[in-house]
Design an enzyme around this catalytic site. Sequence first.
Site, PDB file in Angstrom:
ATOM      1  N   SER A  38     118.361 -90.607   7.496  1.00  0.00           N
ATOM      2  CA  SER A  38     118.480 -89.731   6.012  1.00  0.00           C
ATOM      3  C   SER A  38     119.786 -89.249   6.524  1.00  0.00           C
ATOM      4  CB  SER A  38     117.565 -88.909   6.260  1.00  0.00           C
ATOM      5  OG  SER A  38     116.568 -89.156   4.627  1.00  0.00           O
ATOM      6  N   HIS A  69     119.926 -92.676   1.169  1.00  0.00           N
ATOM      7  CA  HIS A  69     119.613 -93.964   1.743  1.00  0.00           C
ATOM      8  C   HIS A  69     120.399 -94.610   0.839  1.00  0.00           C
ATOM      9  CE1 HIS A  69     116.847 -93.486   4.866  1.00  0.00           C
ATOM     10  NE2 HIS A  69     116.417 -92.297   4.687  1.00  0.00           N
ATOM     11  N   HIS A  94     110.376 -97.333   4.722  1.00  0.00           N
ATOM     12  CA  HIS A  94     108.914 -96.421   5.294  1.00  0.00           C
ATOM     13  C   HIS A  94     108.082 -97.112   4.050  1.00  0.00           C
ATOM     14  CE1 HIS A  94     113.411 -94.320   4.808  1.00  0.00           C
ATOM     15  NE2 HIS A  94     112.478 -93.232   6.346  1.00  0.00           N
ATOM     16  N   TYR A  96     106.019 -95.159   3.320  1.00  0.00           N
ATOM     17  CA  TYR A  96     105.441 -94.139   2.323  1.00  0.00           C
ATOM     18  C   TYR A  96     105.879 -94.382   0.963  1.00  0.00           C
ATOM     19  CZ  TYR A  96     109.987 -91.655   3.069  1.00  0.00           C
ATOM     20  OH  TYR A  96     111.391 -90.841   3.416  1.00  0.00           O
ATOM     21  N   GLU A  97     106.723 -95.236   0.677  1.00  0.00           N
ATOM     22  CA  GLU A  97     107.338 -95.846  -0.242  1.00  0.00           C
ATOM     23  C   GLU A  97     106.872 -97.003  -0.955  1.00  0.00           C
ATOM     24  OE1 GLU A  97     112.289 -96.181  -0.015  1.00  0.00           O
ATOM     25  OE2 GLU A  97     111.298 -96.384   2.050  1.00  0.00           O
ATOM     26  N   ALA A 124     116.559 -88.114  10.753  1.00  0.00           N
ATOM     27  CA  ALA A 124     116.685 -87.023  10.708  1.00  0.00           C
ATOM     28  C   ALA A 124     115.074 -86.595  10.814  1.00  0.00           C
ATOM     29  CB  ALA A 124     116.768 -86.452   8.953  1.00  0.00           C
ATOM     30  N   MET A 228     109.096 -89.289   9.427  1.00  0.00           N
ATOM     31  CA  MET A 228     108.432 -90.121   9.248  1.00  0.00           C
ATOM     32  C   MET A 228     109.060 -91.277   9.475  1.00  0.00           C
ATOM     33  SD  MET A 228     108.226 -87.735   5.573  1.00  0.00           S
ATOM     34  CE  MET A 228     107.558 -85.914   5.645  1.00  0.00           C
ATOM     35  N   SER A 229     109.748 -92.045  10.422  1.00  0.00           N
ATOM     36  CA  SER A 229     110.198 -93.148  10.170  1.00  0.00           C
ATOM     37  C   SER A 229     110.056 -93.583  11.843  1.00  0.00           C
ATOM     38  CB  SER A 229     111.584 -93.113   9.479  1.00  0.00           C
ATOM     39  OG  SER A 229     112.330 -92.241  10.532  1.00  0.00           O
ATOM     40  N   ASN A 252     115.913 -79.048  10.183  1.00  0.00           N
ATOM     41  CA  ASN A 252     115.176 -78.276   9.530  1.00  0.00           C
ATOM     42  C   ASN A 252     114.209 -77.781  11.175  1.00  0.00           C
ATOM     43  OD1 ASN A 252     113.888 -80.965   9.162  1.00  0.00           O
ATOM     44  ND2 ASN A 252     111.996 -79.512   8.885  1.00  0.00           N
ATOM     45  N   HIS A 286     113.382 -82.142   0.728  1.00  0.00           N
ATOM     46  CA  HIS A 286     114.392 -82.849   1.516  1.00  0.00           C
ATOM     47  C   HIS A 286     115.884 -82.332   1.385  1.00  0.00           C
ATOM     48  CE1 HIS A 286     114.911 -86.787   2.254  1.00  0.00           C
ATOM     49  NE2 HIS A 286     115.914 -87.084   0.809  1.00  0.00           N
TER      50      HIS A 286
END
Length: 322
Positions: A38, A69, A94, A96-97, A124, A228-229, A252, A286
């Site tokens: 990201s 992306h 991902h 989640y997509e 990230a 998440m990746s 973060n 995000h």
Amino acid sequence: MSAEHAHQSLPFADTLAAIKAAVPGNLLKPQVGIVCGSGLHTLAADIRNKVEVPYSALPGFGSSTVPGHKSALAFGLIGPGSGVPVVVMLGRFHPYEGHKLSAVVYPIRVMARLGVRRLIVTNAAGGLNKDLPVGTIVVIRDHIALPNLTGMNPLLGPQVGPEYPRFIPLSSAHSVALRRVAFLAAHKLQLPSDALAEGVYAWVSGPTYETAAEGRMLRNAGADVVGMSTVPEVVVGKEEGLQVLVLSLVTNAVVIPDGYRDIKAEVEAELAGKPVAHVDEVTVSHEEVLEKGKEKAEVMKSLVEMIVELIAAGEANVASRG
Ligand code: HPA
């Protein structure tokens, strides 16, 4: 086709033909594969003789739907002189997509078929370890993959071919030789010592950010960052016989207050006529992740370029270093 090798229907021949039709011969044997996380696709900005092939032109590739992306495979050269040929994923997939895990990892299998032997995966990530402030680049030494342990492993199901082993050890998934090269590269670039750290990555499926209790659990389990990746690519990189390096940028801090607000006590104080202090809830966004990614993309870019140059100079060839 036997059921256990149904993946032989993956469209490797068509994908490779589309790449060969779009990319000049001198770029077709990339040594290193790079995946941009990201906000980090500017990693490819300095690549020379760059040719971008949109994912839409590549059979078997999906398209990345996440803001920050891109959706293209870039071929080109990194470093001085004749340069090192590389292939870069500008944007990844991902689960989640809605992408199937087999689609998430397909580009890694294609890279392996182009001759890539080393894979650098960037992402990230949220910081769990208080000693890793936002902006730190974490060289991943190991991972915890809750999805892998609970039925979402990219290697579930039919194998790509009979030559693939069924059971892949992951105890050495994160190459020591490449981690060493990462720290050598940081030294060459004269980055301050605290710019780069080593740590453990926890993979979660997302797309929700963690609750405080989940963050605390991951931290207590020994994870330093969470994202998440990446792990699907690492697992398949390992299955394809690649040396893998993961670089996580802490964008973060995961919100993990030391304790919970005591609402019972607050209500009792309120009923007793005592003022209750206003509390601002902290959340992650995000936008924050992308902003930090952009800010630090230059450092990540120089680091990845230097790592590629050191790989080409033979620094990752020390067999005993794994
Ligand atoms: N959690 C999970 N994934 C992330 C985070 C986070 O806090 N930040 C960037 N990717």
